[in-house]
Design a protein around this motif. Structure first.
Motif, mmCIF file in Angstrom:
data_model
loop_
_atom_site.group_PDB
_atom_site.id
_atom_site.type_symbol
_atom_site.label_atom_id
_atom_site.label_comp_id
_atom_site.label_asym_id
_atom_site.label_seq_id
_atom_site.Cartn_x
_atom_site.Cartn_y
_atom_site.Cartn_z
ATOM 1 N N LEU A 3 37.053 50.462 42.289
ATOM 2 C CA LEU A 3 35.807 51.457 43.220
ATOM 3 C C LEU A 3 35.088 52.214 42.343
ATOM 4 O O LEU A 3 35.337 52.622 41.273
ATOM 5 C CB LEU A 3 36.566 52.599 44.143
ATOM 6 N N ALA A 23 32.794 48.767 46.364
ATOM 7 C CA ALA A 23 34.077 48.184 45.881
ATOM 8 C C ALA A 23 33.795 46.751 45.193
ATOM 9 O O ALA A 23 33.272 46.143 45.787
ATOM 10 C CB ALA A 23 35.206 48.153 47.077
ATOM 11 N N PHE A 28 38.905 43.548 49.878
ATOM 12 C CA PHE A 28 38.456 44.816 50.335
ATOM 13 C C PHE A 28 38.913 45.127 51.832
ATOM 14 O O PHE A 28 39.010 46.091 52.141
ATOM 15 C CB PHE A 28 36.998 44.861 50.020
ATOM 16 N N HIS A 31 42.071 46.673 52.870
ATOM 17 C CA HIS A 31 42.425 47.905 52.165
ATOM 18 C C HIS A 31 41.857 49.134 52.966
ATOM 19 O O HIS A 31 40.664 49.086 53.492
ATOM 20 C CB HIS A 31 41.773 48.127 50.809
ATOM 21 N N ILE A 33 40.561 52.979 53.046
ATOM 22 C CA ILE A 33 39.951 53.569 52.058
ATOM 23 C C ILE A 33 39.835 55.134 52.488
ATOM 24 O O ILE A 33 39.655 55.198 53.678
ATOM 25 C CB ILE A 33 38.352 53.258 51.759
ATOM 26 N N TRP A 52 41.500 49.473 57.820
ATOM 27 C CA TRP A 52 41.061 48.126 57.318
ATOM 28 C C TRP A 52 39.854 47.783 58.013
ATOM 29 O O TRP A 52 38.613 47.483 57.516
ATOM 30 C CB TRP A 52 41.947 47.242 57.636
ATOM 31 N N ARG A 71 32.440 52.180 57.129
ATOM 32 C CA ARG A 71 32.686 51.022 56.214
ATOM 33 C C ARG A 71 31.860 49.824 56.646
ATOM 34 O O ARG A 71 31.447 49.604 57.792
ATOM 35 C CB ARG A 71 34.044 50.874 56.180
ATOM 36 N N CYS A 95 36.872 58.204 45.993
ATOM 37 C CA CYS A 95 37.273 57.209 46.717
ATOM 38 C C CYS A 95 38.355 56.699 46.171
ATOM 39 O O CYS A 95 38.533 56.544 45.061
ATOM 40 C CB CYS A 95 35.994 56.309 47.436
ATOM 41 N N ALA A 97 41.560 53.648 47.252
ATOM 42 C CA ALA A 97 41.878 52.270 48.317
ATOM 43 C C ALA A 97 43.619 52.374 48.253
ATOM 44 O O ALA A 97 44.310 52.435 47.398
ATOM 45 C CB ALA A 97 41.419 51.108 47.536
#
Length: 122
Positions: A3, A23, A28, A31, A33, A52, A71, A95, A97
């Motif tokens: 990240l 990321a 990704f 995950h 965040i 997610w 996101r 940030c 994850a």
């Protein structure tokens, strides 16, 4: 995932700022965040998290109604839109994850970005 947070800077109280977390890695989208922050002399604290798919979010009471996390899995990017900033929002923002669907405890996050400094002047 790896990240990298960006977007920090100096802003006047009441103003907006948008942080980004880019990321790398093919997983990704699997995950959650989170954003955390650490002010000088204080412990790291939770700010916001997104699941997610982006369908679920969670915010600290101190930022609820002012900050918005979002996101874009196609771009492997998470954003934190910060509005109505206050001097007490001054901190280094990180940030992180986790493979959990959603989490808010720092100990649940295994990957961390390097942090970006946000300074809010009064």
């Amino acid at each position: 995932v790896q990240l990298q947070a960006s977007g920090g800077g100096l802003v006047q109280a009441g103003g907006p700022l948008r942080l980004s977390c880019a990321a790398s890695g093919r997983t990704f989208s699997r995950h959650a965040i989170g954003w955390f922050r650490q002010a000088p002399g204080k412990e790291r604290e939770f700010v916001a998290a997104i699941s997610w798919s982006g369908g679920s979010t969670h915010y600290a009471d101190s930022v609820k109604g002012r900050f918005t996390i979002s996101r874009d899995n196609a771009k492997s990017m998470v954003s934190l839109q910060m509005n109505s900033l206050k001097p007490e929002d001054t901190a280094v923002y990180y940030c992180a994850a986790t493979t959990l669907v959603l989490a808010i405890k720092a100990t649940d996050f295994g990957s961390w970005g390097q942090g970006t400094l946000v300074t809010v002047s009064s």
